[in-house]
Write a protein that holds these residues in place. Structure first.
Motif, PDB file in Angstrom:
ATOM      1  N   ASN A  65     -12.723 -37.985  30.859  1.00 53.24           N
ATOM      2  CA  ASN A  65     -12.582 -36.635  31.400  1.00 53.24           C
ATOM      3  C   ASN A  65     -11.239 -36.466  32.094  1.00 53.24           C
ATOM      4  O   ASN A  65     -10.567 -35.449  31.941  1.00 53.24           O
ATOM      5  CB  ASN A  65     -13.702 -36.348  32.407  1.00 53.24           C
ATOM      6  CG  ASN A  65     -14.985 -35.992  31.714  1.00 53.24           C
ATOM      7  OD1 ASN A  65     -15.022 -35.939  30.488  1.00 53.24           O
ATOM      8  ND2 ASN A  65     -16.022 -35.757  32.475  1.00 53.24           N
ATOM      9  N   THR A 102     -22.048 -33.905  29.065  1.00 55.34           N
ATOM     10  CA  THR A 102     -22.009 -32.477  28.730  1.00 55.34           C
ATOM     11  C   THR A 102     -20.644 -31.896  29.079  1.00 55.34           C
ATOM     12  O   THR A 102     -20.053 -31.146  28.293  1.00 55.34           O
ATOM     13  CB  THR A 102     -23.109 -31.731  29.510  1.00 55.34           C
ATOM     14  OG1 THR A 102     -24.317 -32.460  29.383  1.00 55.34           O
ATOM     15  CG2 THR A 102     -23.296 -30.335  28.995  1.00 55.34           C
ATOM     16  N   VAL A 103     -20.142 -32.251  30.290  1.00 60.43           N
ATOM     17  CA  VAL A 103     -18.834 -31.746  30.708  1.00 60.43           C
ATOM     18  C   VAL A 103     -17.747 -32.275  29.783  1.00 60.43           C
ATOM     19  O   VAL A 103     -16.830 -31.548  29.393  1.00 60.43           O
ATOM     20  CB  VAL A 103     -18.554 -32.139  32.170  1.00 60.43           C
ATOM     21  CG1 VAL A 103     -17.155 -31.722  32.575  1.00 60.43           C
ATOM     22  CG2 VAL A 103     -19.578 -31.513  33.090  1.00 60.43           C
ATOM     23  N   ILE A 116     -17.564 -30.305  26.704  1.00 59.73           N
ATOM     24  CA  ILE A 116     -16.928 -28.999  26.913  1.00 59.73           C
ATOM     25  C   ILE A 116     -15.424 -29.170  27.067  1.00 59.73           C
ATOM     26  O   ILE A 116     -14.635 -28.468  26.429  1.00 59.73           O
ATOM     27  CB  ILE A 116     -17.510 -28.316  28.174  1.00 59.73           C
ATOM     28  CG1 ILE A 116     -18.992 -28.032  27.959  1.00 59.73           C
ATOM     29  CG2 ILE A 116     -16.757 -27.038  28.495  1.00 59.73           C
ATOM     30  CD1 ILE A 116     -19.716 -27.590  29.210  1.00 59.73           C
ATOM     31  N   PRO A 145     -17.149 -27.749  20.217  1.00 59.87           N
ATOM     32  CA  PRO A 145     -18.049 -26.634  20.523  1.00 59.87           C
ATOM     33  C   PRO A 145     -19.354 -27.150  21.123  1.00 59.87           C
ATOM     34  O   PRO A 145     -19.847 -28.205  20.713  1.00 59.87           O
ATOM     35  CB  PRO A 145     -18.304 -26.001  19.155  1.00 59.87           C
ATOM     36  CG  PRO A 145     -17.214 -26.487  18.287  1.00 59.87           C
ATOM     37  CD  PRO A 145     -16.758 -27.793  18.822  1.00 59.87           C
ATOM     38  N   PRO A 146     -19.906 -26.420  22.108  1.00 61.73           N
ATOM     39  CA  PRO A 146     -21.122 -26.889  22.788  1.00 61.73           C
ATOM     40  C   PRO A 146     -22.303 -27.080  21.841  1.00 61.73           C
ATOM     41  O   PRO A 146     -23.272 -27.741  22.190  1.00 61.73           O
ATOM     42  CB  PRO A 146     -21.414 -25.783  23.808  1.00 61.73           C
ATOM     43  CG  PRO A 146     -20.430 -24.727  23.584  1.00 61.73           C
ATOM     44  CD  PRO A 146     -19.380 -25.194  22.670  1.00 61.73           C
ATOM     45  N   ASN A 157     -23.544 -30.506  21.277  1.00 62.46           N
ATOM     46  CA  ASN A 157     -24.160 -31.165  22.424  1.00 62.46           C
ATOM     47  C   ASN A 157     -25.372 -32.027  22.051  1.00 62.46           C
ATOM     48  O   ASN A 157     -25.437 -33.218  22.345  1.00 62.46           O
ATOM     49  CB  ASN A 157     -24.599 -30.074  23.396  1.00 62.46           C
ATOM     50  CG  ASN A 157     -24.507 -30.553  24.808  1.00 62.46           C
ATOM     51  OD1 ASN A 157     -24.613 -31.744  25.045  1.00 62.46           O
ATOM     52  ND2 ASN A 157     -24.296 -29.651  25.744  1.00 62.46           N
TER      53      ASN A 157
END
Lengths: 318, 339
Positions: free
Chosen positions: B26, B288-289, B292, B297-298, B301
């Motif tokens: 991240n 999840t973050v 994103i 694209p979510p 997920n």
């Protein structure tokens, strides 16, 4: 002489007729063949999925991926037919083979890596829903002349009772499943594995083959249920049929199949789905009761049948 | 002694390393990820956001870790969230202003649900998946009955604080998770309860002959799970200032189970660590973050989550570990042959 092993099945059947009788006495038009056959055609996809679930539960497992597989089937069918202009008769075998392979893989993982069916099929559920939403997040309509013909095919019985494609498919599936479960060697193996997997293995039953086949059958029937489901909706949507796996499990349990495996009848599953259908029909006929009562009543029925099973199992000398 | 210490370390190593790797990824794709700002007496930033969003699943995971340690599973926690939210909303809309009554109603609803699950699993010896399935199906119906089929909205400053307030600069849900964590940790590690729970899960017959009351222990873990779920449900309701019986906590039971499994617990029961369960919940939210932030694209997920479960499960499977080490063994053998 009445065999005590038929008690749960008898209770289920009796309950269905009592519920249907109550409805028939209370409301005009409830006790007609039309309402009965509507129960079948409205719940055809659920019956097909629940028949697959019965095989899995008889073997002592559980399959949580059913609802997701139904949704994925709808999405793939609609994309192939509407976007790529494939003929439905080509699409159906393709998705059925794909679905069967999906189930076989889950079965293989469960057997070879000794994982709990519950968590593997949960991952399968995420996977199938995920794949469906990756293919399309929006609902895709299915437009094909042949599709309409298949979905609208059927004939009238006396008393305004309609028998359509979905009813025919679901009765056919039930018939074949009863033969497989109760009259073939494979059926015997399913019961043996559910009764006691270790003894089954010691008896020389090929556990790997049996487990893989069971989950392949369940996924095959879930795919078929997905095709039948698309006959109602004429579309594919990644969020369709949410929670159908729970309805299927509930139907199997209400149908008298023992959740620990090894005991139960295919016919009971049909009655289980019909009981849930009658509850729903009763609530919609009544009009004053809200639809969420369906969930509560099904929860109570589940509890009663599980309690009944416990009593019967405990009463048996071991 | 040394061996157990090593095993213990290894148990903690993998989930923590996993979280660390995700955080580093991240930070690489979005350098502002670690930026935390202090404004109006409260911290702001992506990290705080992750903590806040992970709070409901973390609470569920704390309860679920205990249930899974006894060899069970609780599928009804999502529905219990809906019931607890509906119970609190019911009292607020009835004009009750006393926060203790409102929160008490939610907690009581969760406790009753836990007692029902405990009775079914512990005293009637019904399979946990099935026993909790009953409440999972019926629970949303009950919640809808309380809400009379509508989405009940309310305005109550004190109750909203549960979801949106802050304490010592941290979002209040995070504080609630920390408090719950400390209480449960003390309860299970400073008393013999934790040992009993592990004993019942690891070997039911041995613990029975030891004289452990498995029924009461199972009852207690389902009660804790019910209370944790009720707390999570009230946070969710306070957050949106409303109770939505259909969608509150929907599918969160699966996330909670996933969090516990990622934390390295075996679904067969036995050793548990609520710390690792919370780490598992954080991993899910961070993932999840990450999805994103990385521009995927979510909609991917779920697919990524599914792959994550399978990989984690495979790593835990003794058979797979064996296959892996065999691969190693062969490659080493080949090397030695070459030499």
């Amino acid at each position: 002489m009445f065999n005590p092993k038929f008690i749960p099945l008898a209770v289920t059947c009796a309950l269905f007729f009592v519920l249907f009788g109550i409805g028939a006495i209370q409301f005009d038009g409830f006790g007609s063949s039309r309402v009965f056959f509507n129960l079948l055609s409205d719940n055809a996809f659920l019956i097909i999925a629940a028949v697959g679930m019965t095989f899995v539960i008889l073997s002592g497992g559980i399959d949580l991926s059913v609802g997701a597989v139904i949704a994925l089937t709808g999405v793939i069918c609609s994309v192939l037919i509407s976007k790529y202009q494939w003929h439905p008769l080509v699409v159906f075998p393709v998705v059925l083979i794909g679905g069967t392979a999906f189930g076989a893989i889950m079965g293989a993982i469960i057997h070879y890596y000794k994982m709990q069916p519950f968590i593997v099929t949960l991952a399968g559920m995420f996977f199938a829903r995920g794949l469906a939403s990756v293919i399309s997040e929006e609902s895709i309509p299915i437009e094909h002349e042949f599709y309409n013909q298949v979905a609208e095919f059927g004939f009238m019985l006396p008393g305004d009772a309609w028998i359509g494609t979905s009813t025919i498919i679901c009765l056919l599936v039930l018939f074949v499943a009863i033969i497989i479960a109760h009259y073939t060697r494979f059926g015997g193996r399913v019961y043996a594995v559910g009764g006691d997997a270790n003894s089954a293995a010691l008896m020389g039953i090929p556990l790997a083959q049996t487990t893989i086949r069971i989950y392949a059958i369940s996924a095959f029937l879930a795919t078929l249920a997905g095709i039948v489901y698309s006959f109602y909706t004429f579309s594919g949507y990644s969020l369709a049929a949410v929670g159908v796996e729970l309805d299927a499990i509930a139907a199997v349990v209400i149908g008298g199949t023992l959740l620990t495996g090894g005991y139960g009848y295919m016919f009971g599953t049909l009655m289980g789905v019909l009981i849930m259908g009658v509850v729903q029909t009763y609530i919609s006929f009544d009009g004053t009761l809200s639809s969420w009562w369906t969930k509560i009543v099904i929860g109570l029925l589940l509890f009663c049948f599980i309690a009944l099973q416990q009593l019967l199992v405990r009463g048996k000398p071991r | 002694m040394n061996l157990t210490k090593n095993q213990n370390l290894r148990r903690y190593l993998w989930p923590c390393a996993g979280l660390l790797v995700l955080l580093i990824i991240n930070a690489i794709i979005a350098p502002e990820f670690f930026h935390i700002e202090f404004k109006d007496g409260r911290f702001y930033g992506s990290l705080i956001d992750v903590l806040n969003r992970a709070a409901p699943v973390a609470l569920l995971a704390i309860g679920m870790a205990l249930v899974i340690a006894t060899g069970g599973v609780d599928l009804s926690v999502g529905s219990i969230m809906a019931i607890a939210g509906a119970a609190s909303a019911y009292y607020i809309t009835k004009g009750v202003d006393n926060l203790a009554i409102i929160i008490g109603a939610g907690l009581l609803a969760g406790l009753i649900a836990g007692v029902i699950n405990g009775l079914l699993v512990g005293y009637m010896s019904i399979q946990p998946i099935v026993a909790t399935l009953i409440l999972m199906v019926a629970g949303r119906g009950i919640a809808q009955l309380m809400n009379e089929g509508q989405i009940v909205t309310f305005d109550h400053a004190g109750f909203s604080f549960l979801g949106t307030g802050d304490f010592l600069g941290l979002p209040f849900p995070v504080v609630l998770v920390i408090i719950t964590f400390i209480i449960v940790q003390l309860l299970t590690r400073r008393t013999a309860l934790g040992l009993y729970i592990e004993a019942v899960g690891a070997n039911p017959s041995a613990s029975h002959y030891m004289g452990l009351n498995a029924k009461a222990i199972k009852m207690s873990v389902y009660c804790v799970a019910g209370l944790c779920a009720a707390l999570a449900g009230m946070i969710a309701a306070a957050d949106i200032k409303g109770s939505d019986a259909n969608n509150a906590g929907l599918w969160l039971e699966l996330d909670a189970i996933l969090a516990v499994v990622i934390g390295g617990a075996s679904l067969m029961g036995g050793r548990f660590s609520i710390f690792l369960a919370v780490i598992g919940a954080l991993i899910i939210q961070t993932l999840t973050v990450t999805i994103i932030l990385s521009g995927i694209p979510p909609k991917f997920n779920l697919l990524i989550k599914a792959s994550a479960i399978i990989i984690v499960l495979l790593m835990q499977s003794p058979r797979f570990q064996q296959q892996l080490s065999q691969l190693n063994f062969w490659s080493k053998k080949k090397e030695s042959n070459r030499v």
